[in-house]
Design an enzyme around this catalytic site. Sequence first.
Site, PDB file in Angstrom:
ATOM      1  N   ILE A 238       0.809  -1.221   0.000  1.00  0.00           N
ATOM      2  CA  ILE A 238       0.000   0.000   0.000  1.00  0.00           C
ATOM      3  C   ILE A 238       0.841   1.269   0.000  1.00  0.00           C
ATOM      4  O   ILE A 238       0.373   2.321  -0.452  1.00  0.00           O
ATOM      5  CB  ILE A 238      -1.014   0.023   1.169  1.00  0.00           C
ATOM      6  CG1 ILE A 238      -0.313   0.133   2.537  1.00  0.00           C
ATOM      7  CG2 ILE A 238      -1.911  -1.204   1.118  1.00  0.00           C
ATOM      8  CD1 ILE A 238      -1.280   0.387   3.687  1.00  0.00           C
ATOM      9  N   HIS A 239       2.091   1.189   0.473  1.00  0.00           N
ATOM     10  CA  HIS A 239       2.918   2.403   0.489  1.00  0.00           C
ATOM     11  C   HIS A 239       3.277   2.883  -0.918  1.00  0.00           C
ATOM     12  O   HIS A 239       3.671   4.027  -1.094  1.00  0.00           O
ATOM     13  CB  HIS A 239       4.187   2.191   1.323  1.00  0.00           C
ATOM     14  CG  HIS A 239       5.070   1.078   0.829  1.00  0.00           C
ATOM     15  ND1 HIS A 239       5.382  -0.012   1.620  1.00  0.00           N
ATOM     16  CD2 HIS A 239       5.714   0.869  -0.354  1.00  0.00           C
ATOM     17  CE1 HIS A 239       6.177  -0.817   0.950  1.00  0.00           C
ATOM     18  NE2 HIS A 239       6.395  -0.301  -0.254  1.00  0.00           N
ATOM     19  N   SER A 240       3.150   2.010  -1.909  1.00  0.00           N
ATOM     20  CA  SER A 240       3.476   2.411  -3.291  1.00  0.00           C
ATOM     21  C   SER A 240       2.359   3.195  -3.959  1.00  0.00           C
ATOM     22  O   SER A 240       2.573   3.781  -5.025  1.00  0.00           O
ATOM     23  CB  SER A 240       3.767   1.159  -4.130  1.00  0.00           C
ATOM     24  OG  SER A 240       4.882   0.468  -3.629  1.00  0.00           O
TER      25      SER A 240
END
Length: 333
Positions: A238-240
């Site tokens: 999800i950080h991408s």
Amino acid sequence: MSEKWDKESILSLSGAFQTCRILLTAAELDLFTILSDGPKSVEDIARDKSWDERGLRIVMDALAATGFLQKSAEGSYSADETMLKLMAKNGSQSILPLVLHRNRMWESWSKLTEIVKTGSNPNPLGMASRTSEEVQDFIDAMHVVGSVMANRIVESLDLAPFKRMLDVGGASGTYIMAFLRKAPHMKATLFDFPRVVEMGRNRLTQHGFIDRVEIVAGDYTKDELPSGHDLVLLSAIIHSNSRDVNRMLYGKIFRSLDPGGTVLIRDYVLDESRTNPPDGAIFAVNMLCATSAGDSYTLKEIREDLETSGFVSVNLIRNGANMDQLISAEKPR
């Protein structure tokens, strides 16, 4: 607690890039692999590789000065057992893929000032823009990072209720292997880009898990996810993405999950100040440099986006400081 800085420590940090760059260049040149079969002179290496003798000598002297190499009285260079184990391509505990990944991060981080000024990343490092060699290095680097952490994560979970997991963006199967090793009753599906899943197939075959794993190639930004799973893992995914893309992804997971199923999210989870854990705040800068809209997110943000997608019982079930935090959420029955 925040670092306490003074003149000396600030100056030391501002110059620390020099030793780092020397090591990254040694990794790029694969010097430790070159030295894995014994000591060599600058002249021999330069002749074999058609490299500049002066430049190579200066770098290898600096590597010797900093303890990465040893230099004999006769002028030959060697690497000790520890360095060969860690930094040679064939080392038994090689971290070379991760170091090469950080070498590519050097290039992306060099654009940070301009990105802050303009709000635009001119060259986000998406998987589609990477060469085959870069993809292999990245996947191998993630395996180096993930192998130990995956086992720690799995040991904190009760997997008895689950029968089949889906690993979205599962790369070469590092987490699938940890889950299946702990839970012999489980099967799994690995979902990732076409050229990545073949790396997963190879690793899962090599380690004897392929008979319990279905390989599905796809792109979660375009394709629906395979159904028939009671557990979905999003590990360092999800950080991408922007929050909009994550909500789209959560919606696809919700549709693919069996009723009563669980999604597990492993990532940095920031506090409301967005400064803790500190590594999570620094990693957000990495996403600023490497992606067009990625970030590190707070529990409140992740909960809001999961609940918007229909999930309930959103909880932080494992805390930590090294991207080892875990959030779980359930699809109602």
